[in-house]
Design a protein around this motif. Structure first.
Motif, mmCIF file in Angstrom:
data_model
loop_
_atom_site.group_PDB
_atom_site.id
_atom_site.type_symbol
_atom_site.label_atom_id
_atom_site.label_comp_id
_atom_site.label_asym_id
_atom_site.label_seq_id
_atom_site.Cartn_x
_atom_site.Cartn_y
_atom_site.Cartn_z
ATOM 1 N N ALA A 70 -12.085 23.967 -23.269
ATOM 2 C CA ALA A 70 -13.138 24.955 -23.044
ATOM 3 C C ALA A 70 -12.671 26.350 -23.438
ATOM 4 O O ALA A 70 -13.419 27.117 -24.061
ATOM 5 N N TYR B 16 -16.781 19.469 -20.785
ATOM 6 C CA TYR B 16 -16.608 20.710 -20.050
ATOM 7 C C TYR B 16 -17.876 21.531 -20.218
ATOM 8 O O TYR B 16 -18.730 21.216 -21.051
ATOM 9 N N THR B 17 -17.981 22.575 -19.421
ATOM 10 C CA THR B 17 -19.082 23.517 -19.589
ATOM 11 C C THR B 17 -18.527 24.929 -19.608
ATOM 12 O O THR B 17 -17.474 25.208 -19.028
ATOM 13 N N LEU C 214 -20.335 20.451 -25.798
ATOM 14 C CA LEU C 214 -19.904 20.668 -24.411
ATOM 15 C C LEU C 214 -20.001 19.381 -23.575
ATOM 16 O O LEU C 214 -20.559 19.382 -22.482
ATOM 17 N N GLU C 215 -19.433 18.323 -24.068
ATOM 18 C CA GLU C 215 -19.577 17.042 -23.371
ATOM 19 C C GLU C 215 -18.616 16.899 -22.198
ATOM 20 O O GLU C 215 -18.963 16.325 -21.185
ATOM 21 N N GLU D 21 -22.678 27.773 -27.571
ATOM 22 C CA GLU D 21 -23.776 26.802 -27.544
ATOM 23 C C GLU D 21 -24.136 26.336 -28.953
ATOM 24 O O GLU D 21 -24.495 25.187 -29.173
ATOM 25 N N THR E 186 -20.194 28.705 -18.834
ATOM 26 C CA THR E 186 -21.416 29.325 -18.326
ATOM 27 C C THR E 186 -21.176 30.795 -17.992
ATOM 28 O O THR E 186 -20.033 31.268 -17.952
ATOM 29 N N THR F 60 -15.595 25.077 -16.797
ATOM 30 C CA THR F 60 -15.579 24.005 -15.801
ATOM 31 C C THR F 60 -15.203 22.698 -16.478
ATOM 32 O O THR F 60 -15.766 22.356 -17.525
#
Length: 387
Positions: A80, A49-50, A46-47, A41, A52, A63
């Motif tokens: 990612a 993909y994410t 993180l535009e 973070e 978590t 993701t």
């Protein structure tokens, strides 16, 4: 209740990949997802993909964004993973993926401190605490809500094929289970998980949601955890039946098969054809056979009860829909299916490593770590063990 099905681009693709965090020396899982996520973070916007957290603090989930092609979604996932490695490598944390960890114990793991996870564990107790499972989810966009359940019911014929291709959980808590995908049978113990009910249309799905919400089983549609489910928020069909893929090329291959099959059935509906389906008891039997035998399974492929070995039936299907793979610009990824069929799924590779190492499951974990970083490396690892 009314459950809107969001508009989405036809046959667009989204991918989710659950990744284990392990100690590089021992191979055991480490509860360091919060630390890894904090570092990411700080480093990335993180535009596309994410990254978590998940139920357990030994896991991160990557993701993709919404891809027009499988390649685009896979590129997001690769980016990612690179973002995760930028944090995990300096910390000495290794990444790997399979449907289960070969030897880790549930009672050593920590639950992520979120209300929904604590609620899940409180309700499901021992089974919930034993959910040491990792999987992939493949979303494919559908252009008409009327198509959703006919396509889901047709896809159910191919659940054993997808399960066999991805099978990667032959070990559980240090024991050889005798199953190619032990995860498949563990996960279905959760409420609302397992095979989809054979609903015929969206109205029946909304009625199902009404019943489940009214009786307190679920709060909303996101808690429906079927092996194939609608994802109303995204306007997709989501295939959740697969074990975690051990390598990125294998993830791409399975994702391409899901995308091609959804488009194949969508085209048949456009032509006014009735999609194939098989009896729910055949679907259930096929799931067990694929979990037990993987790519060696014989499966039931039509309503008449015709049985075929899963590899030959899959190859015939691949030939039938190969032109669609070209149309969807995923022919390269689709071709990766043949590599899995020829060389075996991860479950086979893991058992070969275990045999060569006289049952030392730490070697299996190190094999999975190498594969995740570099792709399939079975031959090299067997050679290092003297085989």
């Amino acid at each position: 209740m009314t459950e809107p099905f969001a508009p989405s681009s036809r046959s667009s693709v989204g991918l989710e990949w659950e990744i284990m965090l392990a100690d590089g020396e021992t191979g055991d899982l480490v509860p360091r997802a919060p630390e890894v996520l904090s570092g990411i973070e700080d480093a990335s916007a993180l535009e596309r993909y994410t990254v978590t957290g998940e139920l357990l603090t030994n896991t991160v989930e990557v993701t993709s964004g919404i891809g027009d092609t499988v390649a685009a979604a896979v590129d997001d996932v690769a980016d990612a993973i690179a973002a995760v490695r930028s944090v995990s490598d300096p910390l000495g944390i290794e990444l790997l993926c399979a449907g289960s960890h070969p030897f880790a114990q549930w009672f050593d793991q920590r639950i992520t401190d979120k209300t929904r996870y604590h609620t899940l564990i409180e309700r499901t107790q021992w089974w919930g605490r034993n959910m040491m499972i990792w999987g992939i989810h493949v979303h494919v966009g559908v252009d008409d809500v009327k198509k959703v359940f006919p396509i889901i019911n047709a896809l159910a014929i191919y659940l054993p094929h997808l399960q066999a291709l991805s099978a990667s959980s032959p070990f559980w808590a240090g024991e050889r289970t005798g199953y190619a995908s032990n995860r498949a049978l563990v996960f279905q113990q959760l409420p609302t998980a397992g095979l989809p009910w054979p609903l015929q249309n969206w109205a029946e799905f909304e009625a199902y949601l009404d019943d489940m919400v009214a009786t307190g089983v679920i709060a909303d549609a996101t808690e429906v955890r079927w092996d194939i489910r609608p994802a109303p928020r995204w306007g997709t069909i989501e295939v959740r039946a697969c074990d975690g893929m051990s390598t990125l090329p294998e993830l791409a291959a399975v994702a391409s098969l899901v995308q091609v099959l959804v488009e194949h059935f969508s085209r048949q509906l456009d032509e006014g054809r009735t999609l194939p389906s098989i009896q729910p008891w055949f679907v259930r039997e096929n799931k067990w056979r694929a979990a037990r035998y993987g790519l060696d399974a014989r499966v039931i492929v039509d309503a008449d009860g015709t049985q075929r070995d899963v590899v030959s039936h899959l190859r015939e299907t691949m030939e039938e829909v190969a032109d669609i793979a070209v149309d969807l610009k995923c022919a390269r990824e689709f071709g990766g299916l043949e590599t899995i069929l020829s060389q075996g799924a991860s479950s086979t590779r893991q058992t070969l490593i275990a045999d060569a190492a006289d049952g030392d499951l730490r070697e299996v974990v190190h094999h999975l770590i190498r594969e995740f970083r570099a792709g399939p490396t079975l031959r090299e690892h067997l050679a290092s063990l003297g085989h």
